[in-house]
Design an enzyme around this catalytic site. Structure first.
Site, PDB file in Angstrom:
ATOM      1  N   LYS A  41     -59.619  35.442  39.676  1.00 12.99           N
ATOM      2  CA  LYS A  41     -59.718  34.309  40.601  1.00 12.99           C
ATOM      3  C   LYS A  41     -58.414  33.523  40.635  1.00 12.99           C
ATOM      4  O   LYS A  41     -57.529  33.727  39.796  1.00 12.99           O
ATOM      5  CB  LYS A  41     -60.881  33.412  40.193  1.00 12.99           C
ATOM      6  CG  LYS A  41     -60.765  32.816  38.806  1.00 12.99           C
ATOM      7  CD  LYS A  41     -62.005  32.020  38.441  1.00 12.99           C
ATOM      8  CE  LYS A  41     -61.864  31.422  37.042  1.00 12.99           C
ATOM      9  NZ  LYS A  41     -63.008  30.577  36.674  1.00 12.99           N
ATOM     10  N   TYR A 260     -36.527   8.254  39.043  1.00 14.03           N
ATOM     11  CA  TYR A 260     -37.338   7.141  39.514  1.00 14.03           C
ATOM     12  C   TYR A 260     -37.824   6.282  38.349  1.00 14.03           C
ATOM     13  O   TYR A 260     -38.161   6.790  37.275  1.00 14.03           O
ATOM     14  CB  TYR A 260     -38.566   7.664  40.268  1.00 14.03           C
ATOM     15  CG  TYR A 260     -38.282   8.211  41.643  1.00 14.03           C
ATOM     16  CD1 TYR A 260     -37.842   7.384  42.667  1.00 14.03           C
ATOM     17  CD2 TYR A 260     -38.474   9.554  41.925  1.00 14.03           C
ATOM     18  CE1 TYR A 260     -37.595   7.878  43.934  1.00 14.03           C
ATOM     19  CE2 TYR A 260     -38.228  10.068  43.188  1.00 14.03           C
ATOM     20  CZ  TYR A 260     -37.787   9.220  44.187  1.00 14.03           C
ATOM     21  OH  TYR A 260     -37.539   9.719  45.443  1.00 14.03           O
TER      22      TYR A 260
END
Length: 377
Positions: A41, A260
């Site tokens: 998956k 940042y």
């Protein structure tokens, strides 16, 4: 005149198919008498559904587990002889899609069961499916008190499920008492469906003990080289390498800040490298490095280096001062995952699990390369 090789302009994700095959074979030996499936998956945990599933098939896997019917249909096109289960169950109104592609839903509710049995009656055929019971995971699955209802419904039509299954909640901690509780509850469900093959173990359950193996095991993360059991040495072969290019190398001065929020202030004159990778590529913002909390790692020619400053959408900054005169150049690659930094190393720093690191890579901007075709035994 030969053309020079094309420059690497984005991250390069290398998947070792031979390592995937080795991992499947190793788990198959541990599971001994049980069949060994392969959970593929989420695009085979970020490694690519078709190449990875093909490697498992060539290694000997014949049973595959996807999360969605779309994944299963794609897989069926490549592996026409494989047995494919859809762990998400039967999507309402989609029974014909499963039937046409010879897919087996993991039925987990009474409405799903009724719809599948109606399709069987309409076709006058006992179409194979699994029955999924919730023994303590608290997600999909028939409730335990519905077992007798399920039994009556399938008996009324003479329907025999392909498999009875459940899923362990705490297998990554083998000593957890819930494992034994779930085992006992699963055995009580099995007693109501005598003669039907059973499956309980994921990667960690497979490694925990033979009591959990039954007729089929369903490894996932261990196939891809990730750690399945907490606190133990990971015995699996590393299968994934991620390298990203350096965009710029520059000097920086004591007291200057990186990224940042100015959360990292340089405490020495430094040399930094700016990498073309950020949280949009699956390199989590939680791998940022501050002055009070170490961040993620990368490696250059085997030397492990720290991430500094806040990771942004497309860029990550690394302190390369300790490389001395071994100065990398823009365009060179740095290792993010590989022989020096495992997926679990990065996951531990980020406060998550290797599963999330790997499956996030499929959403990034990496070029996939496949190496090491599986060896034949």
């Amino acid at each position: 005149m030969a053309m020079p090789p094309s420059p690497v302009t984005s991250g390069r994700l290398t998947i070792d198919l031979a390592a995937l095959a080795r991992n499947w074979r190793a788990l198959d030996k541990v599971s001994a008498g049980a069949l060994t499936g392969a959970v593929v998956k989420a695009d085979a945990y970020g490694t690519g559904l078709i190449p990875s599933a093909t490697a498992f098939y060539e290694a000997g896997a014949r049973f595959f587990f996807t999360a969605t019917v779309d994944e299963a249909v794609t897989l069926r096109e490549t592996l026409p002889k494989a047995h494919i289960f859809v762990l998400g169950g039967l999507f309402p109104g989609a029974a014909n899609l499963y039937i046409e592609n010879r897919l087996m839903p993991a039925l987990c509710s009474l409405p799903m069961l009724e719809e599948w049995l109606a399709a069987c009656v309409a076709r006058n055929e006992a179409l194979p499916a699994a029955l999924h019971f919730d023994t303590g995971m608290g997600r999909t699955g028939f409730r335990l008190n519905e077992a007798s209802i399920v039994r009556r419904q399938i008996d009324s039509l003479g329907f025999a499920p392909q498999m009875i299954m459940s899923h362990l909640a705490c297998a990554d901690t083998p000593a957890h008492e819930k494992n034994r509780t779930q085992l006992a509850l699963f055995q009580s469900v099995m007693a109501q469906f005598p003669g039907i093959p059973a499956s309980l173990a994921n990667s960690a359950g497979l490694m925990t003990g033979r009591d959990y193996h039954f007729q089929m095991v369903r490894p996932g993360i261990a196939l891809y080289g990730g750690r399945a059991v907490s606190g133990r040495r990971n015995p699996m072969s590393q299968a994934v390498t991620l390298e990203v290019p350096i965009l710029q190398v520059k000097e920086a001065r004591t007291g200057e800040t990186i990224g940042y929020g100015a959360s990292y202030s340089l405490n020495r004159d430094s040399r930094i490298a700016v990498l073309g990778m950020g949280y949009a590529d699956g390199f989590f913002r939680n791998l940022s490095g501050t002055n009070t909390r170490p961040g993620g790692k990368v490696a250059y020619r085997g030397r492990v280096l720290p991430v500094i400053g806040r990771i942004s959408m497309d860029l990550t900054v690394v302190d390369i001062t300790d490389l001395g005169h071994d100065i990398p150049l823009p365009g060179e690659l740095m290792e993010v995952l590989g022989p020096h930094i495992t997926v679990d190393d990065q996951a531990d720093i980020a406060g998550t699990i290797g599963y999330e690191i790997l499956t996030s890579l499929r959403l990034g901007r990496f070029t996939r390369h496949y190496v090491g075709m599986p060896e034949e035994e």
